[in-house]
Design a protein around this motif. Structure first.
Motif, PDB file in Angstrom:
ATOM      1  N   SER A 116       0.818  -1.215   0.000  1.00  0.00           N
ATOM      2  CA  SER A 116       0.000   0.000   0.000  1.00  0.00           C
ATOM      3  C   SER A 116       0.851   1.265   0.000  1.00  0.00           C
ATOM      4  CB  SER A 116      -0.916  -0.004   1.221  1.00  0.00           C
ATOM      5  OG  SER A 116      -0.155  -0.086   2.423  1.00  0.00           O
ATOM      6  N   ILE A 117       2.099   1.154   0.445  1.00  0.00           N
ATOM      7  CA  ILE A 117       2.976   2.337   0.477  1.00  0.00           C
ATOM      8  C   ILE A 117       3.149   2.898  -0.930  1.00  0.00           C
ATOM      9  CG2 ILE A 117       5.306   3.158   1.030  1.00  0.00           C
ATOM     10  CD1 ILE A 117       5.424   1.086   3.227  1.00  0.00           C
ATOM     11  N   ALA A 118       3.347   2.027  -1.909  1.00  0.00           N
ATOM     12  CA  ALA A 118       3.519   2.488  -3.293  1.00  0.00           C
ATOM     13  C   ALA A 118       2.243   3.104  -3.826  1.00  0.00           C
ATOM     14  CB  ALA A 118       3.953   1.326  -4.177  1.00  0.00           C
ATOM     15  N   MET A 119       1.087   2.554  -3.428  1.00  0.00           N
ATOM     16  CA  MET A 119      -0.176   3.103  -3.897  1.00  0.00           C
ATOM     17  C   MET A 119      -0.386   4.518  -3.364  1.00  0.00           C
ATOM     18  SD  MET A 119      -2.503  -0.339  -3.358  1.00  0.00           S
ATOM     19  CE  MET A 119      -4.013   0.433  -3.946  1.00  0.00           C
ATOM     20  N   LEU A 120       0.008   4.756  -2.121  1.00  0.00           N
ATOM     21  CA  LEU A 120      -0.164   6.082  -1.523  1.00  0.00           C
ATOM     22  C   LEU A 120       0.929   7.050  -1.954  1.00  0.00           C
ATOM     23  CD1 LEU A 120      -1.204   5.003   2.087  1.00  0.00           C
ATOM     24  CD2 LEU A 120      -2.663   6.022   0.345  1.00  0.00           C
ATOM     25  N   GLU A 121       2.090   6.519  -2.337  1.00  0.00           N
ATOM     26  CA  GLU A 121       3.202   7.375  -2.765  1.00  0.00           C
ATOM     27  C   GLU A 121       2.798   8.264  -3.943  1.00  0.00           C
ATOM     28  OE1 GLU A 121       7.818   6.884  -4.371  1.00  0.00           O
ATOM     29  OE2 GLU A 121       6.430   5.189  -4.368  1.00  0.00           O
ATOM     30  N   LYS A 122       1.964   7.725  -4.822  1.00  0.00           N
ATOM     31  CA  LYS A 122       1.579   8.461  -6.030  1.00  0.00           C
ATOM     32  C   LYS A 122       0.680   9.658  -5.719  1.00  0.00           C
ATOM     33  CE  LYS A 122       1.666   4.078  -8.546  1.00  0.00           C
ATOM     34  NZ  LYS A 122       0.840   3.077  -9.263  1.00  0.00           N
ATOM     35  N   LEU A 178      -1.659  -1.835  12.797  1.00  0.00           N
ATOM     36  CA  LEU A 178      -2.890  -1.106  12.481  1.00  0.00           C
ATOM     37  C   LEU A 178      -2.638   0.067  11.545  1.00  0.00           C
ATOM     38  CD1 LEU A 178      -4.587  -1.192  15.990  1.00  0.00           C
ATOM     39  CD2 LEU A 178      -5.338  -2.377  13.923  1.00  0.00           C
ATOM     40  N   VAL A 179      -1.503   0.763  11.694  1.00  0.00           N
ATOM     41  CA  VAL A 179      -1.205   1.873  10.776  1.00  0.00           C
ATOM     42  C   VAL A 179      -1.053   1.350   9.353  1.00  0.00           C
ATOM     43  CG1 VAL A 179       0.552   3.559  10.118  1.00  0.00           C
ATOM     44  CG2 VAL A 179      -0.221   3.433  12.479  1.00  0.00           C
ATOM     45  N   LEU A 180      -0.350   0.249   9.181  1.00  0.00           N
ATOM     46  CA  LEU A 180      -0.173  -0.311   7.842  1.00  0.00           C
ATOM     47  C   LEU A 180      -1.502  -0.806   7.275  1.00  0.00           C
ATOM     48  CD1 LEU A 180       3.193  -2.249   8.232  1.00  0.00           C
ATOM     49  CD2 LEU A 180       2.808  -0.030   7.189  1.00  0.00           C
ATOM     50  N   MET A 181      -2.333  -1.416   8.115  1.00  0.00           N
ATOM     51  CA  MET A 181      -3.646  -1.870   7.634  1.00  0.00           C
ATOM     52  C   MET A 181      -4.526  -0.681   7.254  1.00  0.00           C
ATOM     53  SD  MET A 181      -4.889  -5.158   9.789  1.00  0.00           S
ATOM     54  CE  MET A 181      -4.250  -6.775   9.345  1.00  0.00           C
ATOM     55  N   LEU A 182      -4.486   0.378   8.065  1.00  0.00           N
ATOM     56  CA  LEU A 182      -5.287   1.557   7.749  1.00  0.00           C
ATOM     57  C   LEU A 182      -4.802   2.214   6.467  1.00  0.00           C
ATOM     58  CD1 LEU A 182      -7.465   3.603   8.429  1.00  0.00           C
ATOM     59  CD2 LEU A 182      -5.828   4.776   9.918  1.00  0.00           C
ATOM     60  N   SER A 183      -3.489   2.299   6.287  1.00  0.00           N
ATOM     61  CA  SER A 183      -2.961   2.885   5.046  1.00  0.00           C
ATOM     62  C   SER A 183      -3.373   2.060   3.841  1.00  0.00           C
ATOM     63  CB  SER A 183      -1.434   2.997   5.121  1.00  0.00           C
ATOM     64  OG  SER A 183      -0.818   1.723   5.097  1.00  0.00           O
ATOM     65  N   ALA A 184      -3.384   0.731   3.992  1.00  0.00           N
ATOM     66  CA  ALA A 184      -3.822  -0.128   2.887  1.00  0.00           C
ATOM     67  C   ALA A 184      -5.296   0.091   2.588  1.00  0.00           C
ATOM     68  CB  ALA A 184      -3.558  -1.592   3.237  1.00  0.00           C
ATOM     69  N   ALA A 185      -6.127   0.202   3.633  1.00  0.00           N
ATOM     70  CA  ALA A 185      -7.560   0.411   3.436  1.00  0.00           C
ATOM     71  C   ALA A 185      -7.830   1.750   2.756  1.00  0.00           C
ATOM     72  CB  ALA A 185      -8.289   0.343   4.774  1.00  0.00           C
ATOM     73  N   VAL A 186      -7.115   2.790   3.178  1.00  0.00           N
ATOM     74  CA  VAL A 186      -7.273   4.104   2.552  1.00  0.00           C
ATOM     75  C   VAL A 186      -6.823   4.048   1.095  1.00  0.00           C
ATOM     76  CG1 VAL A 186      -6.447   6.499   2.570  1.00  0.00           C
ATOM     77  CG2 VAL A 186      -7.076   5.374   4.708  1.00  0.00           C
ATOM     78  N   ALA A 187      -5.705   3.355   0.831  1.00  0.00           N
ATOM     79  CA  ALA A 187      -5.183   3.263  -0.538  1.00  0.00           C
ATOM     80  C   ALA A 187      -6.185   2.597  -1.477  1.00  0.00           C
ATOM     81  CB  ALA A 187      -3.855   2.503  -0.544  1.00  0.00           C
ATOM     82  N   VAL A 188      -6.781   1.489  -1.047  1.00  0.00           N
ATOM     83  CA  VAL A 188      -7.724   0.799  -1.930  1.00  0.00           C
ATOM     84  C   VAL A 188      -9.042   1.572  -2.040  1.00  0.00           C
ATOM     85  CG1 VAL A 188      -6.702  -1.471  -1.527  1.00  0.00           C
ATOM     86  CG2 VAL A 188      -8.580  -0.709  -0.072  1.00  0.00           C
ATOM     87  N   LEU A 232      -9.247   4.886  -2.131  1.00  0.00           N
ATOM     88  CA  LEU A 232      -8.965   5.916  -3.136  1.00  0.00           C
ATOM     89  C   LEU A 232      -8.856   5.316  -4.528  1.00  0.00           C
ATOM     90  CD1 LEU A 232      -6.367   8.017  -1.110  1.00  0.00           C
ATOM     91  CD2 LEU A 232      -8.752   8.598  -1.579  1.00  0.00           C
ATOM     92  N   SER A 233      -8.292   4.104  -4.613  1.00  0.00           N
ATOM     93  CA  SER A 233      -8.188   3.435  -5.905  1.00  0.00           C
ATOM     94  C   SER A 233      -9.572   3.117  -6.468  1.00  0.00           C
ATOM     95  CB  SER A 233      -7.368   2.146  -5.764  1.00  0.00           C
ATOM     96  OG  SER A 233      -7.404   1.390  -6.944  1.00  0.00           O
ATOM     97  N   ALA A 234     -10.456   2.609  -5.612  1.00  0.00           N
ATOM     98  CA  ALA A 234     -11.817   2.293  -6.068  1.00  0.00           C
ATOM     99  C   ALA A 234     -12.574   3.568  -6.454  1.00  0.00           C
ATOM    100  CB  ALA A 234     -12.563   1.552  -4.972  1.00  0.00           C
ATOM    101  N   HIS A 235     -12.354   4.648  -5.696  1.00  0.00           N
ATOM    102  CA  HIS A 235     -13.018   5.921  -6.020  1.00  0.00           C
ATOM    103  C   HIS A 235     -12.534   6.456  -7.364  1.00  0.00           C
ATOM    104  CE1 HIS A 235     -14.813   9.866  -5.489  1.00  0.00           C
ATOM    105  NE2 HIS A 235     -13.629  10.427  -5.680  1.00  0.00           N
ATOM    106  N   ALA A 270     -17.577  -0.677  -4.137  1.00  0.00           N
ATOM    107  CA  ALA A 270     -16.271  -0.980  -3.541  1.00  0.00           C
ATOM    108  C   ALA A 270     -15.770   0.195  -2.709  1.00  0.00           C
ATOM    109  CB  ALA A 270     -15.268  -1.325  -4.635  1.00  0.00           C
ATOM    110  N   THR A 271     -15.964   1.414  -3.206  1.00  0.00           N
ATOM    111  CA  THR A 271     -15.526   2.594  -2.465  1.00  0.00           C
ATOM    112  C   THR A 271     -16.204   2.675  -1.107  1.00  0.00           C
ATOM    113  OG1 THR A 271     -15.143   3.810  -4.519  1.00  0.00           O
ATOM    114  CG2 THR A 271     -15.348   5.112  -2.502  1.00  0.00           C
ATOM    115  N   GLY A 272     -17.519   2.469  -1.096  1.00  0.00           N
ATOM    116  CA  GLY A 272     -18.259   2.502   0.162  1.00  0.00           C
ATOM    117  C   GLY A 272     -17.819   1.415   1.125  1.00  0.00           C
ATOM    118  N   GLY A 273     -17.618   0.213   0.607  1.00  0.00           N
ATOM    119  CA  GLY A 273     -17.179  -0.891   1.461  1.00  0.00           C
ATOM    120  C   GLY A 273     -15.810  -0.656   2.056  1.00  0.00           C
TER     121      GLY A 273
END
Length: 636
Positions: free
Chosen positions: A101-107, A401-411, A413-416, A423-426
Motif C-alpha cells: 500500500s505504500i507504493a499506492m499512496l506514494e503516487k 494497524l497503521v499499515l492496515m489503515l494505510s492499505a484500506a485508505v489506498a484501496v 482511493l483506488s476504487a473511487h 467498492a468505495t463505500g465498502g
C-alpha cells in the motif's frame, strides 16, 4: 548505455560474501530473487508470524474481554475476513512487485512530500517488522523458561536467551532465503498439527462436560444485562486483540518470491492470503472458546500458569507433560522463527524505496548486510525493553494497524478513482473501523506511537544524511537519444563543444546572447560548432534516472533538451556519453553562479540546481578518475 557505477565485490573476501546476490538494477529488484517458490511455501514463511499468535492471542483475549473473549474474537475474525482480507487482496493486485500500500499512496503526494510520506510509512513498517522479531523471540523465551524440564540456571535470564534466539534467526537468513522458507514450512505444519490436536482434545472435554458451558453462560448473564451489552462491550475491547491480524502486510511484501509470471504471482498471493486467514480464523474462534470455558480466569493473570500460553496450559493439562513439552518446543520454534516473516518483509521492502531515493547505500540491495543491520536493531530493542512481551505489545499493534489503515485508505482511493461506488463505500467503512481500532489502541497504549516516532525520526535523519553524501554520484543509469539528437551527435567531428544554457524565453536573443557571452568569457569562435544543452528539473526528489535527450533546432542552433532530477549530474552523464560516442573528450562552458555558496548547495540538494559548474566538475571527478579522459569544464 549504462553509466552509473555499482559496488563490485572482490572475489574471496568478506565483502564478496556480504554482497553476494547484490541487486542494483531496479527491474531486477522488482523481479525479486532468482529462486521462486509455490504460494503455499511462501504462505508458510508469512504464516510463522501470523500463526504464531496462537501462542499468546487466547491469553490476550481472555485478559482483555474476560468471559466475552469468544465473542470479541468472533468480531476480530469478522474484521479479518471481511475487512483486512479484501483490502489486501486488492493491494496484491495493484502492487504485484511487493511494494504494498505504500507504493499506492506514494503516487498521491508529489515530489518531496511523497518521499517524506513514504519514509513515515516505512517507519511504521519498521516498527511492525522489528517488533515482530523482538516480541516473538521474547515470547518464545517465556515459553522456554516456563517449561518444567528447563534447567534452573536459565531462570531469570530472559534477555540473554532472547538475544541468542535473535542471533540464530539472523544466522538462518545469512545462510540464504531458500533455507529460511524450508524451515518455515516444517515449523508451520508441525505447529498447526499440534494445535489441531490440542484444540480438538479441548473440544472433546467440553462435549464430555457441558456443565462448563452452562457455567460460562450463567456467569455472562450475571455480569451483563443482555446481548446488546455483550455486543457493545465486545466491540469496545476488540481493538486490544489487534495482534491477531498481523501478517497481511508481510504477505504482500514477499510477493516477488511467489513462483510464476505477474498474473500467477498475484493469484498465488491472493490465494495464500485467503488460505492463511481462513486457517487462522478457525483456530482463533475455537481456541478462544475452549480456553475461556476450561481455564480459570486467575490463571490468565500475570504469574498464572496460562499467562501468555493458554493452549500450552491445556496441552500439559489434558495430554500430559511429554506432549505438553513437545507442544512447547513447537511453540518456541515458531515464535522464534516468527521474526523470519518480518525479516523477509524488511529485506524485500527496503531495497524498493530507500536506494531509489538515494537515501541508503547501494549495499542495501544485498540481503546479508540488511540482515546484520536489522539483527543489531533487534538486539538493541530487546535490551531496551528487557525482553518484555507486554511492553512491546503496544508498539506492535500500532505498527500493524497503521499499515492496515494505510492499505484500506489506498484501496478506497483506488476504487473511487475507478468510479467503483460499491467498492468505495465498502472499503471506506473498513477504513473507518480500522481508524477506530487504531485510535483506541493509541489511547490505551501510547508507547506504540512513541516507538514508531523514534523509528520514523531515525529513518528520516539517516536517509537525508545518505542523500546528501550520495548527491555527487553520477545518478544516471542510461542515456537515450531521440532521432534528431542522434543526428546532432553523429554530425560532430573534431572537438566537441557544449554550452550549458538555463532556459528562459528561448527566443533568438537568448541564444545569440549566450553565444556572445561564451565568446567573451572563453574565446569560443563562432566557426567552432557548439551544442546547446538545457536541463529542466520537474521533480528534484527523484535520485537515479534514465536520460531521454531530445534534439531541437531553433534559430539555426542545435539544442539538446533533457528533463532530470539534478542539473549537474545530468550534464556530467551527457558529457561522458558524448565522449564515448565520439571518441573525443568534450568541453562544456558555464558562467559563474552568483550568490552565497552555502545557499547554492542547499538549492542543489533540494531543488536539483544551485551552483552548477563546480558540482558538475565534482560529479565528473568522481565518475572518471582518469584526468585525460575526463570532460573539460570551463567557467568564466
Amino acid at each position: 548505455m549504462v553509466l552509473a557505477k555499482r559496488p563490485a565485490p572482490t572475489e574471496g573476501t568478506l565483502r564478496s560474501w556480504l554482497l553476494q546476490g547484490l541487486q542494483t538494477d531496479r527491474r531486477q529488484i522488482e523481479h525479486g530473487p532468482h529462486v521462486k517458490h509455490p504460494w503455499w511455501r511462501v504462505m508458510c514463511l508469512t504464516g510463522v508470524d501470523y500463526f504464531s499468535t496462537l501462542g499468546y492471542q487466547p491469553g490476550i483475549a481472555a485478559l482483555a474481554a474476560g468471559l466475552l473473549s469468544p465473542l470479541a474474537t468472533l468480531f476480530l475474525v469478522a474484521l479479518t475476513l471481511f475487512g483486512a482480507l479484501p483490502v489486501y487482496r486488492r493491494v496484491a493486485a495493484e502492487s504485484p512487485y511487493g511494494q504494498g500500500s505504500i507504493a499506492m499512496l506514494e503516487k498521491l503526494a508529489p515530489q518531496w512530500w511523497g518521499k517524506f510520506f513514504v519514509l513515515a510509512l516505512l517507519g511504521f513498517a519498521a516498527t511492525d517488522f522489528v517488533i515482530t522479531m523482538t516480541l516473538s523471540a521474547a515470547d518464545a523465551t517465556a515459553h522456554v523458561l516456563e517449561n518444567p524440564f528447563v534447567p534452573g540456571f536459565l531462570h531469570g535470564q530472559r534477555v540473554p536467551v532472547t538475544l541468542v534466539l535473535l542471533a540464530a534467526l539472523g544466522g538462518v537468513f545469512l545462510l540464504g532465503f531458500t533455507e529460511a522458507i524450508g524451515i518455515a514450512v516444517l515449523l508451520v505444519f508441525a505447529y498447526l498439527g499440534l494445535n489441531a490436536v490440542v484444540v480438538a482434545t479441548a473440544i472433546v472435554h467440553v462435549l464430555e462436560a457441558p456443565q462448563v458451558v452452562v457455567d460460562w453462560q450463567r456467569a455472562l448473564s450475571v455480569d451483563l444485562a443482555g446481548p446488546p451489552a455483550m455486543i457493545g462491550l465486545s466491540l469496545l475491547v476488540m481493538p486490544k486483540l489487534a495482534l491477531g491480524m498481523s501478517g497481511f502486510e508481510t504477505g504482500v511484501a514477499v510477493m516477488p518470491v511467489v513462483k510464476g509470471d505477474i498474473q500467477e504471482r498475484v493469484k498465488g498471493t491472493r490465494r495464500l492470503l485467503t488460505v492463511a486467514a481462513l486457517i487462522m480464523s478457525v483456530f482463533l474462534v475455537f481456541s478462544s472458546f475452549v480456553t475461556t470455558v476450561l481455564i480459570p480466569h486467575e490463571e490468565f493473570e500475570e504469574g498464572g500458569r496460562a499467562s501468555g500460553r493458554a493452549l500450552a496450559y491445556l496441552a500439559h493439562g489434558y495430554l500430559g507433560e511429554w506432549f505438553g513439552t513437545a507442544y512447547d518446543v513447537s511453540t518456541i520454534a515458531i515464535l522464534w522463527f516468527a521474526g523470519a516473516s518480518a525479516m523477509a518483509g524488511l529485506i524485500n521492502l527496503v531495497p524498493r524505496y530507500l536506494p531509489r531515493y538515494g537515501m541508503a547505500p547501494e549495499w542495501t540491495g544485498a540481503v546479508r548486510p540488511l540482515v546484520l543491520v536489522f539483527s543489531a536493531i533487534a538486539f538493541a530493542i530487546t535490551i531496551i525493553f528487557d525482553a518484555d512481551v507486554t511492553a512491546q505489545g503496544g508498539a506492535y499493534a500500532t505498527g500493524v494497524l497503521v499499515l492496515m489503515l494505510s492499505a484500506a485508505v489506498a484501496v478506497t482511493l483506488s476504487a473511487h478513482k475507478k468510479r467503483q461506488r460499491v467498492a468505495t463505500g465498502g472499503f471506506a467503512a473498513i477504513s473507518a473501523v480500522l481508524a477506530y481500532t487504531l485510535v483506541d489502541n493509541v489511547i490505551e497504549r501510547p508507547d506504540g506511537v512513541k516507538i514508531a516516532a523514534f523509528f520514523i525520526a531515525a529513518i528520516v535523519v539517516t536517509s537525508l544524511i545518505s542523500r546528501a553524501t550520495r548527491s555527487t554520484e553520477l545518478r544516471v543509469t542510461e542515456v537515450h537519444l531521440d532521432p534528431l539528437a542522434e543526428r546532432f551527435v553523429n554530425d560532430l567531428c573534431g572537438e566537441v563543444h557544449v554550452i550549458a544554457n538555463e532556459p528562459h524565453s528561448r527566443d533568438q536573443n537568448e541564444y545569440t546572447g549566450k553565444l556572445r557571452e561564451t565568446w567573451l568569457n572563453h574565446r569560443l569562435r563562432s566557426s567552432e560548432p557548439a551544442l546547446f544543452v538545457e536541463v529542466t528539473v520537474p521533480d528534484a526528489s527523484e535520485f537515479e534516472t534514465e536520460l531521454h535527450v531530445k534534439g531541437e533546432e531553433r534559430y539555426g542552433r542545435q539544442i539538446l533538451t533533457i528533463e532530470s532530477s539534478a542539473v549537474p549530474n545530468t550534464l556530467a552523464a551527457l558529457l561522458l556519453h558524448l565522449r564515448d560516442r565520439t571518441g573525443s573528450v568534450p568541453h562544456i562552458y558555464f558562467h559563474w553562479t552568483e550568490g552565497n555558496p552555502v545557499g547554492s548547495m542547499l538549492r542543489y540538494l533540494v531543488f536539483g540546481g544551485g551552483d552548477v559548474p563546480p558540482l558538475t566538475r565534482e560529479v565528473l571527478r568522481q565518475a572518471e578518475p582518469d584526468l585525460e579522459r575526463r570532460p573539460h569544464v570551463h567557467v568564466g
